[in-house]
Design an enzyme around this catalytic site. Structure first.
Site, PDB file in Angstrom:
ATOM      1  N   GLY A 101       0.447  -0.775   0.019  1.00  0.00           N
ATOM      2  CA  GLY A 101      -0.339  -0.202   0.034  1.00  0.00           C
ATOM      3  C   GLY A 101       0.479   1.719   0.289  1.00  0.00           C
ATOM      4  N   SER A 102       1.881   1.242   0.071  1.00  0.00           N
ATOM      5  CA  SER A 102       2.925   2.124  -0.523  1.00  0.00           C
ATOM      6  C   SER A 102       2.205   3.760  -1.847  1.00  0.00           C
ATOM      7  CB  SER A 102       4.414   2.441  -0.298  1.00  0.00           C
ATOM      8  OG  SER A 102       4.799   1.783  -2.195  1.00  0.00           O
ATOM      9  N   ASN A 119      -4.867   2.202 -13.996  1.00  0.00           N
ATOM     10  CA  ASN A 119      -3.691   0.614 -13.237  1.00  0.00           C
ATOM     11  C   ASN A 119      -2.122   1.359 -13.347  1.00  0.00           C
ATOM     12  OD1 ASN A 119      -2.971  -1.243 -12.215  1.00  0.00           O
ATOM     13  ND2 ASN A 119      -2.280  -1.765 -14.260  1.00  0.00           N
ATOM     14  N   HIS A 135       1.641   0.276 -14.117  1.00  0.00           N
ATOM     15  CA  HIS A 135       2.487  -0.896 -13.851  1.00  0.00           C
ATOM     16  C   HIS A 135       3.808  -0.674 -13.614  1.00  0.00           C
ATOM     17  CE1 HIS A 135       2.851  -5.395 -15.822  1.00  0.00           C
ATOM     18  NE2 HIS A 135       3.674  -4.502 -15.777  1.00  0.00           N
TER      19      HIS A 135
HETATM   20  C1  GAR Z   1       3.985  -1.138  -7.556  1.00  0.00           C
HETATM   21  O1  GAR Z   1       4.611  -1.262  -7.867  1.00  0.00           O
HETATM   22  C2  GAR Z   1       2.576  -1.240  -8.684  1.00  0.00           C
HETATM   23  O2  GAR Z   1       3.007  -0.941 -10.064  1.00  0.00           O
HETATM   24  C3  GAR Z   1       2.658  -3.129  -8.706  1.00  0.00           C
HETATM   25  O3  GAR Z   1       1.929  -3.077  -7.375  1.00  0.00           O
HETATM   26  C4  GAR Z   1       3.113  -2.897  -6.761  1.00  0.00           C
HETATM   27  C5  GAR Z   1       2.346  -2.114  -5.455  1.00  0.00           C
HETATM   28  O4  GAR Z   1       3.057  -1.708  -4.255  1.00  0.00           O
HETATM   29  N1  GAR Z   1       0.974  -3.406  -9.416  1.00  0.00           N
HETATM   30  C6  GAR Z   1       1.863  -4.585 -10.704  1.00  0.00           C
HETATM   31  O5  GAR Z   1       2.417  -5.180 -10.476  1.00  0.00           O
HETATM   32  C7  GAR Z   1       0.731  -4.551 -11.825  1.00  0.00           C
HETATM   33  N2  GAR Z   1       0.340  -5.382 -12.186  1.00  0.00           N
HETATM   34  P1  GAR Z   1       2.599  -0.652  -2.800  1.00  0.00           P
HETATM   35  O6  GAR Z   1       1.431  -1.811  -2.130  1.00  0.00           O
HETATM   36  O7  GAR Z   1       3.668  -0.670  -2.112  1.00  0.00           O
HETATM   37  O8  GAR Z   1       2.205   0.619  -3.995  1.00  0.00           O
END
Ligand code: GAR
Length: 288
Positions: free
Chosen positions: A108-109, A198, A200
């Site tokens: 969730g950053s 979204n 990515h």
């Molecule tokens: C992020 O890096 C986002 O780009 C990725 O998940 C991470 C979530 O980090 N999303 C994907 O890979 C979608 N295909 P977070 O929970 O620290 O925000």
């Protein structure tokens, strides 16, 4: 000109023809009805007649086009069109903030950065966090910031109503995916056209698609000996990581980079850009 109108009103050729016909018939009906009503007043054509005629057709025009739009099947378009004109004339501004709903299932950053960015904003409010993983870090982020959460389950999300009633209840104006890995069901894509985005962690169209998330993406980028990687922010359609790109930013890949060090660079880019991109997108949508 017709192509421009089609794009502006988001309609196909047949609808455009029906809309133009409605304008023409509605306008003629309005002029005719205005003149007939003026006959009843017994006024001679003069300045008073002219002023009254303008007032009458201004009042009659919305009624006439709405009336004609019904048999031509264009009522929904004209209702919205007239509402828009009315808003402009009355100068009425919608003062309630746009509600963002964040879908996230990881640490969730990104959600945290978005929440912090819009904290205290009068125009944007993070209204809800949707999550499919009990115990995910993002749920603590939500709790720390006093944001309600909705824990969803797969069957209803993917094959049921997609939790649309809940999203409507929160007056969702934009759905923001931030580390959410389930595919968005067609029911939601249809309910929120160009209102689901979204992020990515790679430069799409490379390194996207089912199963490409988090460290798996970075490992693939390193294995392919790419010179750079980056982030992509895009609209969501029914295909994984496929919708129109809104924004991209890149970072170099250096010798010795590991999936962890690359993940760090990518998170840096995400945190620096995602909230601002959301803000400019909402501003653009508000103007159109
Ligand atoms: C992020 O890096 C986002 O780009 C990725 O998940 C991470 C979530 O980090 N999303 C994907 O890979 C979608 N295909 P977070 O929970 O620290 O925000």
């Amino acid at each position: 000109m017709f192509e421009k109108l089609k794009a502006r009103w988001k309609v196909n050729g047949i609808n455009l023809a029906l809309i133009i016909t409605t304008f023409a018939l509605g306008g003629s009906l309005c002029g005719y009805a205005g003149r007939r009503l003026l006959l009843l007043t017994g006024l001679d054509k003069g300045i008073a007649w002219f002023i009254l005629y303008i007032v009458l057709i201004t009042l009659l025009w919305p009624l006439c086009v709405l009336l004609i739009s019904i048999p031509l099947g264009q009522f929904a378009f004209f209702r919205k069109y007239i509402q828009k004109i009315w808003k402009k004339i009355s100068g009425k501004k919608n003062n309630s903030p746009v509600h963002i709903v964040i879908f996230a299932s990881g640490a969730g950053s990104n959600a945290k950065k978005i929440i912090e960015y819009f904290a205290g904003s009068a125009t944007v409010k993070v209204a809800l966090i949707v999550c499919n993983k009990p115990g995910a870090g993002v749920l603590s982020v939500a709790a720390q910031n006093g944001i309600p959460t909705l824990l969803i389950e797969k069957e209803r999300f993917l094959h049921g109503d997609g939790y649309l009633p809940e999203l409507k209840k929160y007056h969702t104006g934009l759905v923001v995916l931030a580390g959410f890995l389930w595919k968005i069901p067609p029911a939601l894509v249809a309910a929120f056209p160009k209102k689901i985005i979204n992020i990515h962690p790679a430069l799409l169209p490379k390194y996207g698609g089912k199963g490409m998330y988090g460290n798996r993406v970075h490992e693939a980028v390193i294995a392919a000996q790419e010179k750079e990687s980056g982030i992509s922010i895009h609209y969501v359609d029914e295909i994984y990581d496929h919708g129109e790109t809104i924004f991209q930013a890149s970072c170099p890949l250096e010798p010795g980079d590991t999936s962890e060090s690359l993940a760090q660079k990518i998170h840096g880019l995400e945190h620096a850009h995602y909230p601002g991109v959301i803000e400019s997108l909402l501003q653009k949508q508000n103007r159109s």
